[in-house]
Write a protein that holds these residues in place. Structure first.
Motif, PDB file in Angstrom:
ATOM      1  N   VAL A  77       0.846  -1.184   0.000  1.00 44.82           N
ATOM      2  CA  VAL A  77       0.000   0.000   0.000  1.00 44.82           C
ATOM      3  C   VAL A  77       0.888   1.243   0.000  1.00 44.82           C
ATOM      4  O   VAL A  77       1.808   1.353   0.810  1.00 44.82           O
ATOM      5  N   TYR A  78       0.628   2.144  -0.914  1.00 38.72           N
ATOM      6  CA  TYR A  78       1.375   3.391  -0.994  1.00 38.72           C
ATOM      7  C   TYR A  78       0.504   4.516  -0.471  1.00 38.72           C
ATOM      8  O   TYR A  78      -0.628   4.710  -0.915  1.00 38.72           O
ATOM      9  N   GLU A  79       1.038   5.248   0.516  1.00 43.51           N
ATOM     10  CA  GLU A  79       0.301   6.357   1.094  1.00 43.51           C
ATOM     11  C   GLU A  79       0.403   7.555   0.148  1.00 43.51           C
ATOM     12  O   GLU A  79       1.480   8.114  -0.029  1.00 43.51           O
ATOM     13  N   LEU A  80      -0.692   7.921  -0.437  1.00 45.45           N
ATOM     14  CA  LEU A  80      -0.697   9.019  -1.397  1.00 45.45           C
ATOM     15  C   LEU A  80      -1.222  10.284  -0.750  1.00 45.45           C
ATOM     16  O   LEU A  80      -2.172  10.259   0.034  1.00 45.45           O
ATOM     17  N   ASP A  81      -0.589  11.394  -1.086  1.00 44.50           N
ATOM     18  CA  ASP A  81      -1.066  12.704  -0.671  1.00 44.50           C
ATOM     19  C   ASP A  81      -2.174  13.106  -1.635  1.00 44.50           C
ATOM     20  O   ASP A  81      -1.914  13.445  -2.786  1.00 44.50           O
ATOM     21  N   ARG A  82      -3.410  13.069  -1.166  1.00 49.22           N
ATOM     22  CA  ARG A  82      -4.536  13.346  -2.058  1.00 49.22           C
ATOM     23  C   ARG A  82      -4.576  14.803  -2.489  1.00 49.22           C
ATOM     24  O   ARG A  82      -5.323  15.169  -3.398  1.00 49.22           O
ATOM     25  N   ASP A 115      -2.272  -0.836  -8.006  1.00 49.83           N
ATOM     26  CA  ASP A 115      -1.101  -0.727  -7.138  1.00 49.83           C
ATOM     27  C   ASP A 115       0.091  -0.148  -7.901  1.00 49.83           C
ATOM     28  O   ASP A 115       0.857   0.659  -7.362  1.00 49.83           O
ATOM     29  N   HIS A 158      -0.480   3.521  -8.173  1.00 48.83           N
ATOM     30  CA  HIS A 158      -0.189   4.177  -6.898  1.00 48.83           C
ATOM     31  C   HIS A 158       1.320   4.339  -6.701  1.00 48.83           C
ATOM     32  O   HIS A 158       1.784   5.373  -6.212  1.00 48.83           O
ATOM     33  N   ALA A 211       3.161   7.812  -6.165  1.00 45.89           N
ATOM     34  CA  ALA A 211       3.959   8.004  -4.954  1.00 45.89           C
ATOM     35  C   ALA A 211       5.366   8.461  -5.314  1.00 45.89           C
ATOM     36  O   ALA A 211       5.939   9.350  -4.660  1.00 45.89           O
TER      37      ALA A 211
END
Length: 247
Positions: A2-7, A218, A221, A225
């Motif tokens: 899981v990649y934490e994305l800055d929305r 994925d 993402h 990222a």
């Protein structure tokens, strides 16, 4: 993974060179057309996910002017795939507007009519615009723009000394959308292949080995990222950018 994305930092325009369909099929002992069909499934996945993330423009390199040199059977199969893949569900379900760029006059008339019908039917959709580059190459586009500008100079409606970068941009077939912030190429190759050369002057480039039929949400993402961890300087120094970000 899981990649934490800055929305708040999602690219508003992502351009993709969808490479690897043929090699994906060959590794499975299948004809190239099988890979192209699997590539359509990837288009559906990535279109839906880009819409969900808030991307406003997704431009897909589908068929270049150089691809006309491929075997006639493959070209015919690709044209048939274009016709069958322009289904309402992918656009209406995701509120996606459809646009096409390229030398459309070279396409079979039934393909031209299908493209126009899809553009008309989705014209009021507003979540995202999917742009298909079909019978397109950047050198074709730039040459076309130069002819139009030369005609205006010849007609006296434009002075040669008044030609600017903005003049050229307005004559590009992409003049209805912003330049891509992120260009993704799948399939392991690391070249641009005559795609949006004017528009990607300051785009971030991302290359991955994954063949397009296997390109997943994925993978998207991961590319975004990576983009979000880059500093976009546009010719400035890193210190200048950091100072501006503090203001």
């Amino acid at each position: 993974m899981v990649y934490e994305l800055d929305r708040n930092n999602i690219p508003q325009h992502i351009a993709i060179i969808m490479d690897g369909n043929g090699r994906w099929a060959a590794e499975r002992g299948k004809p190239r057309s099988y890979g192209h069909q699997a590539g359509v499934d990837a288009v559906r996945r990535i279109t839906s996910e880009c819409t969900r993330l808030g991307v406003k423009f997704l431009t897909l390199y589908t068929f270049s002017t150089e691809n006309w040199n491929r075997p006639a059977t493959e070209v015919a199969a690709l044209m048939g795939l274009v016709l069958s893949s322009l289904e309402d569900e992918i656009f209406m379900k995701n509120n996606v507007r459809f646009q096409v760029i390229g030398d459309i006059k070279r396409l079979p008339i039934e393909v031209q009519e299908k493209l126009q019908g899809t553009m008309d039917h989705t014209a009021n959709n507003s979540a995202m615009t999917m742009v298909v580059a079909l019978s397109y190459s950047s050198r074709w586009e730039i040459t076309k723009a130069m002819h139009e500008i030369a005609d205006e100079v010849k007609a006296g409606t434009l002075l040669a000394e008044d030609i600017t970068e903005d003049t050229i941009s307005k004559h590009m077939v992409t003049n209805f959308m912003p330049d891509p912030e992120l260009l993704i190429r799948t399939g392991g190759e690391q070249r641009i292949s005559n795609y949006l050369l004017w528009q990607i002057a300051y785009s971030e480039l991302y290359f991955c080995d994954t063949y397009w039929p296997d390109f997943s949400e994925d993978d998207l993402h991961k590319a975004i990222a990576d983009y979000q961890h880059r500093q976009r300087r546009f010719g400035k120094t890193g210190a200048q950018v950091e100072q501006e970000e503090k203001k």
